[in-house]
Design a protein around this motif. Structure first.
Motif, PDB file in Angstrom:
ATOM      1  N   GLY A   1      40.482 -13.788  -3.711  1.00  0.00           N
ATOM      2  CA  GLY A   1      40.816 -13.021  -2.523  1.00  0.00           C
ATOM      3  C   GLY A   1      41.185 -13.923  -1.370  1.00  0.00           C
ATOM      4  O   GLY A   1      41.212 -15.155  -1.491  1.00  0.00           O
ATOM      5  N   ALA A   2      41.479 -13.292  -0.256  1.00  0.00           N
ATOM      6  CA  ALA A   2      41.909 -14.012   0.940  1.00  0.00           C
ATOM      7  C   ALA A   2      40.717 -14.386   1.816  1.00  0.00           C
ATOM      8  O   ALA A   2      39.717 -13.666   1.873  1.00  0.00           O
ATOM      9  N   THR A   3      40.852 -15.503   2.518  1.00  0.00           N
ATOM     10  CA  THR A   3      39.821 -15.930   3.453  1.00  0.00           C
ATOM     11  C   THR A   3      40.051 -15.228   4.787  1.00  0.00           C
ATOM     12  O   THR A   3      40.348 -15.839   5.814  1.00  0.00           O
ATOM     13  N   THR A   4      39.911 -13.914   4.740  1.00  0.00           N
ATOM     14  CA  THR A   4      40.040 -13.055   5.909  1.00  0.00           C
ATOM     15  C   THR A   4      38.742 -12.275   6.079  1.00  0.00           C
ATOM     16  O   THR A   4      37.885 -12.288   5.185  1.00  0.00           O
ATOM     17  N   ARG A   5      38.582 -11.589   7.199  1.00  0.00           N
ATOM     18  CA  ARG A   5      37.386 -10.759   7.372  1.00  0.00           C
ATOM     19  C   ARG A   5      37.325  -9.687   6.287  1.00  0.00           C
ATOM     20  O   ARG A   5      36.264  -9.431   5.714  1.00  0.00           O
ATOM     21  N   ARG A   6      38.454  -9.075   5.997  1.00  0.00           N
ATOM     22  CA  ARG A   6      38.477  -8.050   4.953  1.00  0.00           C
ATOM     23  C   ARG A   6      38.126  -8.643   3.595  1.00  0.00           C
ATOM     24  O   ARG A   6      37.355  -8.064   2.828  1.00  0.00           O
ATOM     25  N   GLY A   7      38.680  -9.834   3.292  1.00  0.00           N
ATOM     26  CA  GLY A   7      38.372 -10.484   2.019  1.00  0.00           C
ATOM     27  C   GLY A   7      36.907 -10.851   1.911  1.00  0.00           C
ATOM     28  O   GLY A   7      36.274 -10.636   0.872  1.00  0.00           O
ATOM     29  N   PHE A   8      36.359 -11.399   2.987  1.00  0.00           N
ATOM     30  CA  PHE A   8      34.954 -11.795   2.969  1.00  0.00           C
ATOM     31  C   PHE A   8      34.051 -10.578   2.821  1.00  0.00           C
ATOM     32  O   PHE A   8      33.111 -10.578   2.019  1.00  0.00           O
ATOM     33  N   ASP A   9      34.316  -9.531   3.600  1.00  0.00           N
ATOM     34  CA  ASP A   9      33.488  -8.328   3.523  1.00  0.00           C
ATOM     35  C   ASP A   9      33.556  -7.695   2.140  1.00  0.00           C
ATOM     36  O   ASP A   9      32.553  -7.204   1.608  1.00  0.00           O
TER      37      ASP A   9
ATOM     38  N   VAL B   1      32.032 -20.699  14.937  1.00  0.00           N
ATOM     39  CA  VAL B   1      32.707 -19.873  13.938  1.00  0.00           C
ATOM     40  C   VAL B   1      33.348 -20.712  12.845  1.00  0.00           C
ATOM     41  O   VAL B   1      33.712 -21.875  13.054  1.00  0.00           O
ATOM     42  N   PHE B   2      33.467 -20.099  11.676  1.00  0.00           N
ATOM     43  CA  PHE B   2      34.296 -20.605  10.584  1.00  0.00           C
ATOM     44  C   PHE B   2      35.635 -19.890  10.708  1.00  0.00           C
ATOM     45  O   PHE B   2      35.692 -18.654  10.750  1.00  0.00           O
ATOM     46  N   ASP B   3      36.730 -20.657  10.785  1.00  0.00           N
ATOM     47  CA  ASP B   3      38.048 -20.070  11.013  1.00  0.00           C
ATOM     48  C   ASP B   3      38.558 -19.374   9.752  1.00  0.00           C
ATOM     49  O   ASP B   3      38.566 -19.966   8.666  1.00  0.00           O
ATOM     50  N   LEU B   4      39.006 -18.147   9.908  1.00  0.00           N
ATOM     51  CA  LEU B   4      39.537 -17.364   8.798  1.00  0.00           C
ATOM     52  C   LEU B   4      41.068 -17.399   8.815  1.00  0.00           C
ATOM     53  O   LEU B   4      41.698 -17.767   9.805  1.00  0.00           O
ATOM     54  N   TRP B   5      41.657 -17.004   7.697  1.00  0.00           N
ATOM     55  CA  TRP B   5      43.115 -17.029   7.553  1.00  0.00           C
ATOM     56  C   TRP B   5      43.739 -16.001   8.496  1.00  0.00           C
ATOM     57  O   TRP B   5      43.246 -14.885   8.625  1.00  0.00           O
ATOM     58  N   GLY B   6      44.783 -16.408   9.177  1.00  0.00           N
ATOM     59  CA  GLY B   6      45.490 -15.482  10.046  1.00  0.00           C
ATOM     60  C   GLY B   6      44.915 -15.368  11.435  1.00  0.00           C
ATOM     61  O   GLY B   6      45.321 -14.486  12.204  1.00  0.00           O
TER      62      GLY B   6
END
Length: 371
Positions: A57-65, A100-105
């Motif tokens: 998955g993507a290293t985004t908030r949606r991906g992490f959640d 913070v840990f920086d997410l993609w986008g």
């Protein structure tokens, strides 16, 4: 800025996990086709698609959640190892305890965001964090409720090892393609923990107590000793001691060096002795000498990239943790001492060895069930 070294860190750690060990990998936008990996080709910066054995998955908030909900929470009793390789930033609100840990986008995952996710797990689910990003030391606050440094201690065993204190950058984000030149914290940490470096070479010298087992505390000391960068790593036990033991630095640094060595664990002793040699420190008053060199007149002009300064800070921090641990053990506060010893015992574990043992046990059970 998704440098090829970050991809290399993810690949290396994946290679150390037993084949049967369940894992999920978030990387960049989650696509194998996007040219999301930055690398240096001669003098030119180029981009290519990822070359990882798996991406979930993507290293985004949606991906992490999504991964947390469908994978982590679905396995509530399983020990959890969280490895973060990437970029980190100070808190946008300038609160260094909530970096913070920086997410993609452009998104971000803060200390308190992760604390809220971890609170969803049962209290007896152990968590290990290894975080390689800049300003990552703030995540040691996951020891406390809500990720707040003044909060109560969480009940779970949560330990972490971080590439940098909350106020400093970290190395390891290079576009250079030659992995033989990589000198980041997590590479040394996992090389010591696994016994194999990222080039496949055997690693020796991290078993400081000579019990034929390398714990995370020993891997941490190995990285402190061998990482020739400006990084100043931090462990959860360091943060615990600084929260609960009040002792002025001028008293701590006045402690004779021989006493500090006598109170230190084998791993701490190795780090102190090795860093002393690197820095050319001698005599019983070397804590005070190192402290004065680092924080005395003219120290404010020092460049944060000064490698010697970073080694001196590592030495000062290890020595301070040894002295504070001694003070805690002499305090008579039984509950706090027991909690600290539990934390130190958890830091001395090796999740890779435990994962291999669990994998072997599961395979044996399957063979018995098939008979």
């Amino acid at each position: 800025m998704n440098q090829v070294a970050i991809e290399g860190h993810v690949r290396y750690v994946q290679s150390l996990l037993p084949a049967a060990m369940e894992r999920r990998v978030l990387f960049a936008d989650g696509s194998r086709r996007t040219r999301s990996v930055q690398y240096l080709d001669g003098s030119r910066m180029r981009y290519r698609a990822p070359r990882l054995p798996r991406i979930d998955g993507a290293t985004t908030r949606r991906g992490f959640d999504g991964i947390w909900r469908r994978f982590v929470k679905a396995r509530p009793d399983a020990p959890l190892l969280l490895y973060f390789a990437g970029h980190g930033s100070p808190s946008p609100q300038r609160n260094l305890d909530n970096n913070v840990f920086d997410l993609w986008g452009g998104g971000a995952l803060s200390v308190r965001d992760l604390a809220a996710r971890m609170k969803e797990l049962p209290d007896d689910t152990p968590v290990v964090l290894v975080m390689a990003q800049c300003f990552s030391g703030a995540f040691a606050n996951l020891l406390f409720e809500g990720g707040r440094p003044d909060g109560a201690l969480v009940e779970r065993d949560v330990v972490g090892f971080f590439a940098a204190t909350r106020d400093r950058p970290a190395s390891g984000c290079t576009p250079e393609i030659n992995e033989a030149d990589y000198s980041d914290f997590s590479s040394f940490f996992f090389a010591a923990l696994s016994g194999v470096d990222r080039l496949g070479r055997r690693v020796h010298g991290a078993d400081f107590d000579r019990n034929r087992f390398v714990g995370m505390d020993e891997a941490y000391a190995y990285a402190l000793l061998h990482q020739a960068t400006s990084d100043v790593p931090v462990a959860t036990s360091d943060v615990f001691l600084r929260r609960f033991v009040r002792k002025p630095d001028h008293e701590t640094m006045a402690t004779p060096y021989s006493r500090v060595l006598s109170w230190a664990s084998p791993a701490e002793r190795a780090a102190l002795e090795g860093l002393s040699d690197t820095l050319g420190l001698r005599g019983e008053h070397r804590l005070r000498v190192a402290y004065d060199l680092e924080f005395g007149a003219g120290a404010g002009k020092r460049d944060v990239e000064d490698v010697i300064s970073a080694h001196r800070l590592r030495f000062i921090r290890v020595a301070k943790s040894v002295v504070l641990a001694r003070a805690l053990r002499q305090s008579g506060d039984r509950a706090r001492i027991e909690r600290f010893e539990r934390l130190r015992a958890a830091e001395a574990r090796n999740p890779l060895v435990e994962a291999r043992a669990a994998s072997v046990a599961r395979q044996a059970m399957r063979r018995r069930a098939a008979r």
